[in-house]
Write an enzyme that holds these catalytic residues in place. Sequence first.
Site, short mmCIF file in Angstrom:
data_model
loop_
_atom_site.label_atom_id
_atom_site.label_comp_id
_atom_site.label_asym_id
_atom_site.label_seq_id
_atom_site.Cartn_x
_atom_site.Cartn_y
_atom_site.Cartn_z
N GLU A 109 -2.35 8.78 8.21
CA GLU A 109 -1.12 8.62 8.39
C GLU A 109 -0.61 9.79 9.51
OE1 GLU A 109 1.12 6.82 6.53
OE2 GLU A 109 -0.46 5.85 5.67
N CYS B 5 -10.89 2.89 0.40
CA CYS B 5 -9.62 3.25 0.51
C CYS B 5 -9.17 2.66 1.60
CB CYS B 5 -9.27 4.70 0.69
SG CYS B 5 -7.68 5.34 1.25
N CYS C 150 -4.43 -1.59 -1.59
CA CYS C 150 -4.67 0.03 -1.87
C CYS C 150 -5.75 0.22 -2.62
CB CYS C 150 -3.38 0.48 -2.75
SG CYS C 150 -3.45 2.24 -3.10
N HIS D 216 -7.12 3.06 3.91
CA HIS D 216 -6.70 3.91 5.30
C HIS D 216 -8.03 3.71 5.88
CE1 HIS D 216 -3.01 4.62 3.29
NE2 HIS D 216 -2.66 5.32 4.32
N GLY E 150 -3.34 8.86 -4.08
CA GLY E 150 -4.51 8.95 -4.56
C GLY E 150 -5.00 10.28 -5.30
N ASP F 205 0.92 -1.14 -0.09
CA ASP F 205 0.09 0.11 -0.15
C ASP F 205 0.94 1.25 -0.18
OD1 ASP F 205 -2.40 1.48 0.31
OD2 ASP F 205 -1.84 1.87 2.28
N SER F 206 0.34 2.19 -0.07
CA SER F 206 1.07 3.78 -0.17
C SER F 206 1.54 4.10 1.45
CB SER F 206 0.19 4.90 -0.50
OG SER F 206 -0.92 4.88 0.31
N1 DGL Z 1 -4.68 3.01 0.98
C1 DGL Z 1 -4.69 3.74 -0.21
C2 DGL Z 1 -5.88 3.32 -1.05
O1 DGL Z 1 -6.47 2.57 -0.55
C3 DGL Z 1 -4.58 5.22 -0.18
C4 DGL Z 1 -4.03 5.79 -1.23
C5 DGL Z 1 -3.25 7.03 -1.02
O2 DGL Z 1 -2.02 7.13 -0.81
O3 DGL Z 1 -3.85 8.08 -1.28
O4 DGL Z 1 -6.56 4.28 -1.73
#
Ligand code: DGL
Length: 270
Positions: A153, A185, A74, A187, A44, A11-12
């Site tokens: 984050e 998402c 992600c 997150h 994103g 993931d990011s």
């Molecule tokens: N967890 C990522 C997602 O599901 C976040 C993406 C991001 O870094 O903006 O979209």
Amino acid sequence: MMDNRSIGVFDSGLGGLTAVKQIMQELPKESIVYFGDTGRVPYGSRSRETIIKYSKSDMKFLLQKDVKIIVVACGTVSSVALPKLQETVPISLIGVVEAAASAAIAATKNNKIGVIGTKGTIKSGAYEKYIKSENPDIKTFSKACPLFVPLVENGHFDTMVAELVTEEYLTKIKESGVDTLILGCTHYPLLKNTIARFMGDGVTLIDAGAEVAKLLKSTLTEKNMLAEQAAKEQYKYYVSDDIDGFENLGGMFLEQTLESKVEKIDIEKY
Ligand code: DGL
């Protein structure tokens, strides 16, 4: 046939841990190598080309760890680039869109589903397209929530700031009368308490990370690729920026210490 190699998850940043948490529960014998691209978060708001470029290097890193399958934990990468990325690797990729959308279709009773995600995810229309293809009678209501990822984050899981932003983003969707809301998402489940409080008891929240873990279980079972035995170091985490924030917030979310399990790598090398 068994396969004791690890599952790769990326993931990011912190978001993919919502998948990891569920994989630990569903598949306790599996080992996991996690990569969180904390140095390049958020994905994103970036272009498709950049998202593909970043994801390719994330996967290259995981492939060097000899993983048997990769969970694209992600929502953005899954929505924007999954078929394209699958062409570039020799092992299977599992994304969150189909898993979460199917769960939402099963959950809705009034055929009104809300979808929230990053700008890239909502612009792609991936969740909505999947839902419509399965059941054209379902109405979808979507909203991009770009401030949610930086809130998570930075550890704002259940604070007044999170509450204010939630109200700002979700008021219209709430008024539309959805009975199911896809947290599209990975997150966003970290904000679950705040979102659930705002949406109220009548709304089922679908956790994209948790749903992909269920899809992973059925996929590994079907392919005869389940592990018989966990690796010595069962869970290993890599990030592309300082480990402190990830160690603290990730540990809090997973409810276990991540001390000495997180390592920083230079993702530019991959
Ligand atoms: N967890 C990522 C997602 O599901 C976040 C993406 C991001 O870094 O903006 O979209």
